[in-house]
Write a protein that holds these residues in place. Structure first.
Motif, short mmCIF file in Angstrom:
data_model
loop_
_atom_site.label_atom_id
_atom_site.label_comp_id
_atom_site.label_asym_id
_atom_site.label_seq_id
_atom_site.Cartn_x
_atom_site.Cartn_y
_atom_site.Cartn_z
N GLU A 23 -51.01 13.29 77.64
CA GLU A 23 -52.52 12.93 77.30
C GLU A 23 -52.41 12.87 75.71
O GLU A 23 -53.26 11.64 75.45
N LEU A 24 -51.41 13.45 75.03
CA LEU A 24 -51.46 13.27 73.65
C LEU A 24 -50.37 12.04 72.97
O LEU A 24 -49.95 11.90 71.85
N LEU A 25 -49.74 11.45 74.21
CA LEU A 25 -48.88 10.21 73.87
C LEU A 25 -47.57 10.76 73.25
O LEU A 25 -46.67 10.41 72.47
N ILE A 26 -47.04 12.17 73.75
CA ILE A 26 -45.89 12.75 73.64
C ILE A 26 -45.58 13.26 72.16
O ILE A 26 -45.63 14.36 71.82
N ILE A 27 -45.19 12.28 71.35
CA ILE A 27 -44.90 12.75 69.77
C ILE A 27 -46.11 13.46 69.15
O ILE A 27 -45.81 14.43 68.64
N PRO A 28 -47.26 12.96 69.15
CA PRO A 28 -48.36 13.68 68.67
C PRO A 28 -48.65 15.08 69.18
O PRO A 28 -48.94 16.02 68.69
N PHE A 29 -48.15 15.01 70.60
CA PHE A 29 -48.35 16.62 71.04
C PHE A 29 -47.42 17.50 70.47
O PHE A 29 -48.08 18.76 70.05
N TYR A 30 -46.26 17.00 70.07
CA TYR A 30 -45.33 17.99 69.38
C TYR A 30 -45.76 18.41 67.79
O TYR A 30 -45.64 19.34 67.39
N VAL A 31 -46.22 17.36 67.41
CA VAL A 31 -46.64 17.56 66.01
C VAL A 31 -47.80 18.65 65.68
O VAL A 31 -47.86 19.34 65.11
N VAL A 32 -48.62 18.25 66.85
CA VAL A 32 -50.02 19.18 66.97
C VAL A 32 -49.57 20.69 67.34
O VAL A 32 -50.00 21.51 66.79
N TYR A 33 -48.67 20.93 68.30
CA TYR A 33 -48.24 21.94 68.94
C TYR A 33 -47.43 22.76 67.62
O TYR A 33 -47.73 23.74 67.50
N MET A 34 -46.42 22.29 66.76
CA MET A 34 -45.94 22.79 65.70
C MET A 34 -46.95 23.16 64.71
O MET A 34 -46.52 24.40 64.18
N PHE A 35 -47.67 22.36 64.38
CA PHE A 35 -48.39 22.73 63.26
C PHE A 35 -49.51 23.91 63.70
O PHE A 35 -49.86 24.75 62.88
N GLU A 36 -50.04 24.01 64.88
CA GLU A 36 -51.02 25.09 65.45
C GLU A 36 -50.05 26.16 65.53
O GLU A 36 -50.58 27.38 65.22
N PHE A 37 -48.92 26.17 65.93
CA PHE A 37 -47.86 27.42 66.02
C PHE A 37 -47.77 27.88 64.74
O PHE A 37 -47.80 29.12 64.53
#
Length: 107
Positions: free
Chosen positions: A48-62
């Motif tokens: 849904e978040l086009l893969i790479i942006p998912f990891y960026v958002v996930y790590m930022f939120e973490f």
């Protein structure tokens, strides 16, 4: 695709999803339907978040949660992607009824 690797899965975890793969710590976990559903929810989130942006958002939120809670486990459990996956991992119909672009509040 489900792969078994005790080296890729971080210590203290039993599975990790790195699109398009689900890595499990041991092959007996392939029978754990709740775990697999949890990881499938992550696959959908990543797509849904086009893969790479998912990891960026996930790590930022973490990192924000880690600052907030000062506890690794609490930070992990409170990442919005994890909250969604844990809240729905036992609902095997969830992905069928979940809209593809589910808007969520990150913070």
């Amino acid at each position: 695709m489900i792969l078994i690797s005790k080296y890729i899965v971080p210590k203290g975890y039993i599975g990790i999803t790195l699109f398009p793969f689900v890595f499990l710590k041991s092959k007996d976990l392939k029978g754990d339907k709740v775990l697999l559903n949890h990881e499938k929810i992550h696959l959908r989130q990543q797509l849904e978040l086009l893969i790479i942006p998912f990891y960026v958002v996930y790590m930022f939120e973490f990192l924000m949660r880690l600052i907030q809670y000062r506890n690794w486990h609490l930070a992990y459990k409170n990442v919005s992607f994890e909250r969604e996956a844990y809240a729905n991992e036992k609902d095997f119909e969830y992905l069928g009824s979940r809209p593809f672009f589910k808007f969520r509040t990150y913070f």
